[in-house]
Design a protein around this motif. Structure first.
Motif, PDB file in Angstrom:
ATOM      1  N   LEU A 267       0.815  -1.207   0.000  1.00 39.43           N
ATOM      2  CA  LEU A 267       0.000   0.000   0.000  1.00 39.43           C
ATOM      3  C   LEU A 267       0.858   1.271   0.000  1.00 39.43           C
ATOM      4  CD1 LEU A 267      -2.848  -1.022   2.458  1.00 39.43           C
ATOM      5  CD2 LEU A 267      -3.003  -0.761  -0.036  1.00 39.43           C
ATOM      6  N   TYR A 268       0.255   2.350  -0.478  1.00 36.31           N
ATOM      7  CA  TYR A 268       0.907   3.654  -0.547  1.00 36.31           C
ATOM      8  C   TYR A 268       0.733   4.427   0.759  1.00 36.31           C
ATOM      9  CZ  TYR A 268       0.669   2.879  -5.624  1.00 36.31           C
ATOM     10  OH  TYR A 268       0.791   2.362  -6.896  1.00 36.31           O
ATOM     11  N   TYR A 269       1.588   5.442   0.959  1.00 35.58           N
ATOM     12  CA  TYR A 269       1.387   6.276   2.151  1.00 35.58           C
ATOM     13  C   TYR A 269       0.073   7.047   2.060  1.00 35.58           C
ATOM     14  CZ  TYR A 269       3.180  10.592  -0.144  1.00 35.58           C
ATOM     15  OH  TYR A 269       3.384  11.678  -0.964  1.00 35.58           O
ATOM     16  N   GLU A 270      -0.403   7.273   0.839  1.00 37.66           N
ATOM     17  CA  GLU A 270      -1.716   7.910   0.696  1.00 37.66           C
ATOM     18  C   GLU A 270      -2.819   7.035   1.294  1.00 37.66           C
ATOM     19  OE1 GLU A 270       0.803   9.493  -2.763  1.00 37.66           O
ATOM     20  OE2 GLU A 270       0.508   7.566  -1.758  1.00 37.66           O
ATOM     21  N   ASP A 271      -2.602   5.709   1.303  1.00 42.87           N
ATOM     22  CA  ASP A 271      -3.547   4.825   2.000  1.00 42.87           C
ATOM     23  C   ASP A 271      -3.489   5.067   3.503  1.00 42.87           C
ATOM     24  OD1 ASP A 271      -4.652   3.220  -0.253  1.00 42.87           O
ATOM     25  OD2 ASP A 271      -2.567   2.592  -0.482  1.00 42.87           O
ATOM     26  N   GLY A 272      -2.328   5.503   3.977  1.00 43.16           N
ATOM     27  CA  GLY A 272      -2.217   5.914   5.378  1.00 43.16           C
ATOM     28  C   GLY A 272      -3.011   7.171   5.652  1.00 43.16           C
ATOM     29  N   TYR A 273      -3.019   8.108   4.694  1.00 41.53           N
ATOM     30  CA  TYR A 273      -3.873   9.285   4.842  1.00 41.53           C
ATOM     31  C   TYR A 273      -5.345   8.870   4.911  1.00 41.53           C
ATOM     32  CZ  TYR A 273       0.097  12.267   3.357  1.00 41.53           C
ATOM     33  OH  TYR A 273       1.301  12.927   3.243  1.00 41.53           O
ATOM     34  N   GLN A 274      -5.729   7.903   4.061  1.00 43.90           N
ATOM     35  CA  GLN A 274      -7.109   7.422   4.091  1.00 43.90           C
ATOM     36  C   GLN A 274      -7.426   6.765   5.427  1.00 43.90           C
ATOM     37  OE1 GLN A 274      -9.587   7.658   1.369  1.00 43.90           O
ATOM     38  NE2 GLN A 274     -10.737   7.361   3.273  1.00 43.90           N
ATOM     39  N   GLU A 275      -6.467   6.054   5.976  1.00 41.97           N
ATOM     40  CA  GLU A 275      -6.651   5.458   7.303  1.00 41.97           C
ATOM     41  C   GLU A 275      -6.920   6.542   8.346  1.00 41.97           C
ATOM     42  OE1 GLU A 275      -6.715   2.661  10.475  1.00 41.97           O
ATOM     43  OE2 GLU A 275      -6.825   2.323   8.303  1.00 41.97           O
ATOM     44  N   LEU A 276      -6.175   7.636   8.262  1.00 39.26           N
ATOM     45  CA  LEU A 276      -6.418   8.757   9.182  1.00 39.26           C
ATOM     46  C   LEU A 276      -7.830   9.304   9.014  1.00 39.26           C
ATOM     47  CD1 LEU A 276      -3.188  10.977   9.065  1.00 39.26           C
ATOM     48  CD2 LEU A 276      -4.061   9.702  11.027  1.00 39.26           C
ATOM     49  N   VAL A 277      -8.238   9.517   7.767  1.00 42.59           N
ATOM     50  CA  VAL A 277      -9.578  10.040   7.495  1.00 42.59           C
ATOM     51  C   VAL A 277     -10.637   9.099   8.062  1.00 42.59           C
ATOM     52  CG1 VAL A 277     -11.244  10.551   5.654  1.00 42.59           C
ATOM     53  CG2 VAL A 277      -8.887  11.378   5.479  1.00 42.59           C
ATOM     54  N   ASN A 278     -10.431   7.804   7.869  1.00 39.23           N
ATOM     55  CA  ASN A 278     -11.378   6.809   8.379  1.00 39.23           C
ATOM     56  C   ASN A 278     -11.476   6.847   9.902  1.00 39.23           C
ATOM     57  OD1 ASN A 278     -11.685   6.028   5.728  1.00 39.23           O
ATOM     58  ND2 ASN A 278     -10.501   4.137   5.925  1.00 39.23           N
ATOM     59  N   ARG A 279     -10.408   7.289  10.548  1.00 38.35           N
ATOM     60  CA  ARG A 279     -10.392   7.387  12.011  1.00 38.35           C
ATOM     61  C   ARG A 279     -10.985   8.701  12.515  1.00 38.35           C
ATOM     62  NH1 ARG A 279      -4.318   5.226  13.774  1.00 38.35           N
ATOM     63  NH2 ARG A 279      -4.436   3.149  12.798  1.00 38.35           N
ATOM     64  N   GLY A 280     -11.373   9.584  11.589  1.00 38.94           N
ATOM     65  CA  GLY A 280     -11.967  10.855  11.980  1.00 38.94           C
ATOM     66  C   GLY A 280     -11.011  12.025  11.980  1.00 38.94           C
ATOM     67  N   PHE A 281      -9.776  11.826  11.510  1.00 44.79           N
ATOM     68  CA  PHE A 281      -8.766  12.875  11.435  1.00 44.79           C
ATOM     69  C   PHE A 281      -9.039  13.731  10.198  1.00 44.79           C
ATOM     70  CE2 PHE A 281      -4.734  14.775  10.431  1.00 44.79           C
ATOM     71  CZ  PHE A 281      -4.007  14.836  11.605  1.00 44.79           C
ATOM     72  N   THR A 282      -8.939  15.040  10.327  1.00 46.94           N
ATOM     73  CA  THR A 282      -9.167  15.928   9.190  1.00 46.94           C
ATOM     74  C   THR A 282      -7.875  16.143   8.414  1.00 46.94           C
ATOM     75  OG1 THR A 282     -10.972  17.082  10.313  1.00 46.94           O
ATOM     76  CG2 THR A 282      -9.944  18.205   8.438  1.00 46.94           C
ATOM     77  N   VAL A 283      -7.886  15.777   7.155  1.00 48.84           N
ATOM     78  CA  VAL A 283      -6.784  16.035   6.230  1.00 48.84           C
ATOM     79  C   VAL A 283      -7.257  17.107   5.256  1.00 48.84           C
ATOM     80  CG1 VAL A 283      -5.311  15.064   4.424  1.00 48.84           C
ATOM     81  CG2 VAL A 283      -5.867  13.689   6.441  1.00 48.84           C
ATOM     82  N   ASP A 284      -6.541  18.221   5.205  1.00 47.25           N
ATOM     83  CA  ASP A 284      -6.946  19.352   4.386  1.00 47.25           C
ATOM     84  C   ASP A 284      -6.188  19.380   3.060  1.00 47.25           C
ATOM     85  OD1 ASP A 284      -8.854  21.066   6.090  1.00 47.25           O
ATOM     86  OD2 ASP A 284      -7.205  20.654   7.483  1.00 47.25           O
TER      87      ASP A 284
END
Length: 245
Positions: free
Chosen positions: A200-217
């Motif tokens: 997986l890509y680090y962008e999948d890590g960003y998606q993991e954050l989003v799924n956890r409720g973290f705001t990515v701008d």
């Protein structure tokens, strides 16, 4: 805040250049490489220190370390990725988890872009954002791009290549501003990502954050010429672009 470059990848589609060099050291403007251009951008916005994650053909980066430091007035920290030829870049970014705590401007080691992108990210700070992605909302999208869906007031909702281009707000171009406050949560999300699937890509890590409720701008970069260099056609385009900057 320091710079951070992911330069561990093999770039096999750029052979024969990458038979002996990592992709980030492929020349794009005379003797200047993709890495040279990124370091020049970082120096121009006032950064004094840059960490580089190295892996495939890392000895070529080590060999140029002192020269690059002298040329751009930067202190370079080289971070070894021991799985660069086995795992994808979610692990590569996790290898830099300690420097994330200082706050970073992250650039993929294969993105040719003008310094205006770094300036756009810096100008977007100050409203409580912890992670800001550079987003191209102008380019016509296709299947290969890292596509992003943004919702007003909520930031990124989806980030993936596996999306109908018509659904996307724009394309993530491979540069991110990461504040120190995001470091621990991002590192944990990256670890969960590569433990689930090392490809997986680090962008999948960003998606993991989003799924956890973290705001990515996001910060739209405007109508800017840039390219992610994956193959020889991209390299030709990168060479056209690089000579303008």
């Amino acid at each position: 805040m320091i710079g951070l470059v992911l330069a561990a990848g093999a770039g096999r589609r750029l052979r024969p250049y990458t038979d002996t060099l990592p992709k980030a050291l492929v020349p794009v403007d005379g003797d200047k490489t993709i890495l040279d251009l990124t370091l020049a951008n970082f120096a121009e916005i006032g950064l004094t220190e840059v960490a580089i994650v190295v892996g495939y053909r890392k000895e070529a980066v080590y060999a140029r370390k002192e020269e690059l430091e002298a040329t751009y007035g930067l202190k370079l920290i080289l971070i070894d990725n021991d799985k660069a030829e086995e795992w994808n870049n979610a692990y590569s970014l996790w290898c830099a988890r300690e420097v994330l705590k200082r706050g970073v401007l992250l650039a993929n080691g294969d993105t040719v872009h003008p310094v205006s992108v770094e300036r756009t990210l810096l100008d977007a700070r100050g409203r409580g954002q912890k992670i800001i992605l550079a987003l191209d909302t102008v380019k016509q999208l296709a299947d290969e791009e890292m596509k992003v869906v943004v919702e007003d007031g909520k930031g990124v909702r989806r980030i993936t290549k596996l999306m109908d281009p018509a659904e996307a707000t724009g394309e993530y171009i491979g540069l991110t501003l990461i504040e120190p406050e995001a470091a621990e949560e991002l590192a944990d999300a990256l670890k969960a990502t590569f433990e689930r699937d090392p490809d997986l890509y680090y962008e999948d890590g960003y998606q993991e954050l989003v799924n956890r409720g973290f705001t990515v701008d996001v910060a739209p970069i405007g109508d800017v010429s840039w390219v992610e260099i994956d193959n020889h056609d991209d390299l030709a385009k990168g060479r056209e672009i690089a000579c303008r900057y």
